[in-house]
Design a protein around this motif. Structure first.
Motif, PDB file in Angstrom:
ATOM      1  N   VAL A  73      48.810  22.470  49.198  1.00 16.17           N
ATOM      2  CA  VAL A  73      47.979  23.617  49.585  1.00 16.17           C
ATOM      3  C   VAL A  73      48.463  24.889  48.901  1.00 16.17           C
ATOM      4  O   VAL A  73      47.674  25.651  48.330  1.00 16.17           O
ATOM      5  N   SER A  74      49.780  25.125  48.950  1.00 11.97           N
ATOM      6  CA  SER A  74      50.335  26.335  48.339  1.00 11.97           C
ATOM      7  C   SER A  74      50.114  26.340  46.827  1.00 11.97           C
ATOM      8  O   SER A  74      49.718  27.354  46.245  1.00 11.97           O
ATOM      9  N   ALA A  75      50.365  25.188  46.189  1.00 12.36           N
ATOM     10  CA  ALA A  75      50.193  25.104  44.740  1.00 12.36           C
ATOM     11  C   ALA A  75      48.730  25.308  44.358  1.00 12.36           C
ATOM     12  O   ALA A  75      48.424  25.991  43.361  1.00 12.36           O
ATOM     13  N   PHE A  76      47.833  24.720  45.136  1.00 12.64           N
ATOM     14  CA  PHE A  76      46.404  24.861  44.830  1.00 12.64           C
ATOM     15  C   PHE A  76      45.984  26.317  44.863  1.00 12.64           C
ATOM     16  O   PHE A  76      45.308  26.807  43.947  1.00 12.64           O
ATOM     17  N   TRP A  77      46.373  27.039  45.925  1.00 18.18           N
ATOM     18  CA  TRP A  77      45.946  28.440  46.039  1.00 18.18           C
ATOM     19  C   TRP A  77      46.641  29.328  45.021  1.00 18.18           C
ATOM     20  O   TRP A  77      46.052  30.318  44.565  1.00 18.18           O
ATOM     21  N   CYS A  78      47.834  29.004  44.641  1.00 15.72           N
ATOM     22  CA  CYS A  78      48.514  29.786  43.595  1.00 15.72           C
ATOM     23  C   CYS A  78      47.798  29.636  42.249  1.00 15.72           C
ATOM     24  O   CYS A  78      47.569  30.624  41.542  1.00 15.72           O
ATOM     25  N   VAL A  79      47.439  28.382  41.905  1.00 19.11           N
ATOM     26  CA  VAL A  79      46.711  28.166  40.643  1.00 19.11           C
ATOM     27  C   VAL A  79      45.332  28.802  40.713  1.00 19.11           C
ATOM     28  O   VAL A  79      44.844  29.394  39.741  1.00 19.11           O
ATOM     29  N   TRP A  80      44.665  28.670  41.873  1.00 16.05           N
ATOM     30  CA  TRP A  80      43.364  29.321  42.071  1.00 16.05           C
ATOM     31  C   TRP A  80      43.470  30.823  41.827  1.00 16.05           C
ATOM     32  O   TRP A  80      42.624  31.419  41.157  1.00 16.05           O
ATOM     33  N   ALA A  81      44.517  31.437  42.376  1.00 21.98           N
ATOM     34  CA  ALA A  81      44.697  32.879  42.206  1.00 21.98           C
ATOM     35  C   ALA A  81      44.946  33.249  40.749  1.00 21.98           C
ATOM     36  O   ALA A  81      44.475  34.288  40.265  1.00 21.98           O
ATOM     37  N   LEU A  82      45.682  32.408  40.034  1.00 21.52           N
ATOM     38  CA  LEU A  82      45.904  32.664  38.603  1.00 21.52           C
ATOM     39  C   LEU A  82      44.583  32.668  37.841  1.00 21.52           C
ATOM     40  O   LEU A  82      44.355  33.511  36.964  1.00 21.52           O
ATOM     41  N   GLY A  83      43.698  31.711  38.166  1.00 20.11           N
ATOM     42  CA  GLY A  83      42.390  31.695  37.535  1.00 20.11           C
ATOM     43  C   GLY A  83      41.576  32.921  37.881  1.00 20.11           C
ATOM     44  O   GLY A  83      40.890  33.503  37.018  1.00 20.11           O
ATOM     45  N   ASN A  84      41.663  33.352  39.124  1.00 17.36           N
ATOM     46  CA  ASN A  84      40.935  34.541  39.571  1.00 17.36           C
ATOM     47  C   ASN A  84      41.428  35.783  38.836  1.00 17.36           C
ATOM     48  O   ASN A  84      40.626  36.586  38.324  1.00 17.36           O
ATOM     49  N   ILE A  85      42.731  35.929  38.761  1.00 15.79           N
ATOM     50  CA  ILE A  85      43.312  37.099  38.083  1.00 15.79           C
ATOM     51  C   ILE A  85      42.984  37.079  36.590  1.00 15.79           C
ATOM     52  O   ILE A  85      42.662  38.110  35.987  1.00 15.79           O
ATOM     53  N   GLY A  86      43.059  35.890  35.976  1.00 21.60           N
ATOM     54  CA  GLY A  86      42.710  35.785  34.563  1.00 21.60           C
ATOM     55  C   GLY A  86      41.269  36.190  34.304  1.00 21.60           C
ATOM     56  O   GLY A  86      40.966  36.876  33.316  1.00 21.60           O
ATOM     57  N   ALA A  87      40.358  35.769  35.204  1.00 21.99           N
ATOM     58  CA  ALA A  87      38.954  36.145  35.054  1.00 21.99           C
ATOM     59  C   ALA A  87      38.778  37.661  35.160  1.00 21.99           C
ATOM     60  O   ALA A  87      37.971  38.258  34.426  1.00 21.99           O
ATOM     61  N   GLN A  88      39.537  38.295  36.052  1.00 24.47           N
ATOM     62  CA  GLN A  88      39.425  39.752  36.191  1.00 24.47           C
ATOM     63  C   GLN A  88      39.862  40.469  34.916  1.00 24.47           C
ATOM     64  O   GLN A  88      39.267  41.477  34.524  1.00 24.47           O
ATOM     65  N   GLN A  89      40.879  39.944  34.265  1.00 28.27           N
ATOM     66  CA  GLN A  89      41.320  40.564  33.012  1.00 28.27           C
ATOM     67  C   GLN A  89      40.233  40.467  31.943  1.00 28.27           C
ATOM     68  O   GLN A  89      39.975  41.422  31.211  1.00 28.27           O
TER      69      GLN A  89
END
Length: 475
Positions: A301-317
């Protein structure tokens, strides 16, 4: 010589005006960055208490149903707050609402810390009510006021920046919650939580924040051209602008605004269905993670949400660079396509792929989620200021309703069906509505292009007697 000096003087005036506007823009953006920093700090507290409070509720009551009741009260409070926030923004400044929303959350955490054992249940219910309501009030006030804070042409950049701050806070909050609670205990965790809200309140108090109080203004022109007309409010909504200012007719004004803008009502409805889908993967992730590793289910669960957040942050950039380079927002089509990709990715995440493939899927889901968030928020911000707060309030109500109803139905469905099946039909519903929305947007754009071609053809007819017609007849 006089005529020669004239243009130089005009150029000087124009140059100084541009320089002044550039300085004002830089100051507005710097202030907004400080506001986002404060918002990120309070968001960290929000995600920290989502974990700490649920654990505390379970430890205090010893019943899992109490956690569900706590979440239900929190969502119901957000639902009600979404209904009234438009009227509040018509009467009060956005800064006041944002300030007192943080003060309220900090104060109720202090009440929980000081509450004696016999009053813990009541204090927890008070926390769920205040946190749910104030979180919605702050979010709507912030999002609806962004065009006044940074300018219409910088709203996509501002939305992306605020979402980046929240995503970073989510990762930090979820990742540190277990460590904070286990090392220093619940009281210290609640003190940290209270301090984050105080920090955000101080930030809001020190900054000049525009918006709210029924601020007038016409609908900003969407940089997407034909997509911008999707959010342009018709004359019917314009006539009700005075009602929005008075705040006495919040519901009719909000729904008339959504109905008057082609596709806007369907867009908000899709957001609610998307929230329904989100409830499914939030509820199914712990169950799916347990099936992968029963001894330590929190790892996946923790790993999934961390990777999800990385994708979200990358999209914002990427979105920020795109907006800076082109001056355009991603538009309504970006919201529709992003919803389809995001929902499909969440379904695929439960399909049993190898962990490396699932990590890529989580990254895609996060990036698509970030795209839809910016596109949706930016599109609602094209409404006039008198209607924007009402529309965001209705949107928050739909989101809380979709997520709340979803949690109830999903919890019951997971007792009988697999996580893949439950997430499949929940996010499948979002995909279906998203396809309908995309067809609607495409139809409106096609009709607009046809109308423009007809108008150009009529304007060029010789029998019109206008300048273009006269030129054609002489040719």
């Amino acid at each position: 010589m006089g005529s020669a000096d004239g243009p130089k003087a005009d150029e000087t005036d124009g140059g100084s005006r541009k320089s002044r506007e550039a300085r004002e823009t830089a100051v507005a953006e710097r202030r907004f960055r400080f506001l986002v920093a404060g918002y990120a700090v309070s968001s960290y507290g929000t995600f920290l208490n989502m974990v700490a409070l649920n654990l505390f509720v379970y430890e205090t009551t010893g019943r899992a149903v109490a956690m569900g009741l706590f979440m239900a009260v929190r969502l119901a409070s957000g639902f009600v707050a979404g209904l009234v926030v438009g009227g509040l923004l018509a009467r009060f400044r956005a800064k006041s609402i944002m300030l007192w929303a943080n003060v309220g959350q900090g104060a109720v955490m202090l009440v929980l810390i000081l509450a004696p054992d016999g009053m813990l249940t009541g204090a927890l219910m008070a926390v769920s009510v205040v946190i749910g309501a104030c979180g919605t009030l702050f979010m709507v006030a912030l999002r609806s006021s962004i065009p006044e804070m940074v300018g219409e042409d910088r709203r996509a950049w501002a939305n992306s920046l605020s979402i980046t701050g929240r995503s970073l806070a989510m990762v930090a909050g979820f990742a540190s919650a277990g460590v904070v609670v286990s090392l220093v205990g619940y009281t210290a965790a609640f003190l940290v939580d209270m301090a984050t809200f105080v920090a955000c309140a101080v930030t809001v108090a020190l900054l000049p924040i525009a918006g709210g109080r029924g601020a007038g203004g016409s609908a900003p022109k969407d940089s997407e051209g034909s997509e911008g007309s999707e959010s342009s409010v018709g004359s019917g909504a314009g006539k009700d602008a005075s009602a929005a200012k008075s705040g006495r007719r919040w519901r009719p004004v909000a729904f008339l605004a959504l109905a008057a803008a082609p596709g806007m009502g369907l867009m908000v409805a899709l957001r609610g269905v998307d929230a329904f889908g989100s409830s499914s993967h939030n509820a199914a992730l712990p169950i799916y993670s347990t099936s992968l590793d029963a001894s330590n289910p929190a790892v996946f669960v923790s790993a999934f949400w961390c990777v999800w957040a990385l994708g979200n942050i990358g999209a914002q950039q990427v979105i920020q660079r795109y907006a800076r380079r082109t001056g355009r927002s991603v538009g309504a089509l970006g919201f529709g396509y992003g919803t389809v990709v995001m929902s499909a990715a969440f379904i695929a995440a439960f399909a049993g792929f190898p962990l490396a493939v699932t990590a890529v899927i989580a990254l895609i889901a996060g990036a698509a989620d970030g795209l839809t968030e910016v596109a949706y928020t930016s599109h609602l911000q094209t409404l006039p200021a008198t209607l924007r707060g009402h529309a965001f309030g209705v949107s928050a109500t739909f989101e809380n309703l979709g997520f709340g109803v979803g949690m109830i139905l999903v919890a019951a469905a997971l007792d009988r069906f697999s996580p893949l099946a439950v997430v499949g039909w929940s996010h499948g519903a979002a995909i279906v509505v998203a396809v309908v929305f995309l067809l609607r947007v495409a139809g409106v754009r096609r009709a607009e292009r046809t109308g423009l071609r007809k108008e150009e053809a009529v304007e060029g007819r010789p029998d019109r007697g206008d300048r273009d017609g006269a030129e054609v007849s002489r040719g």
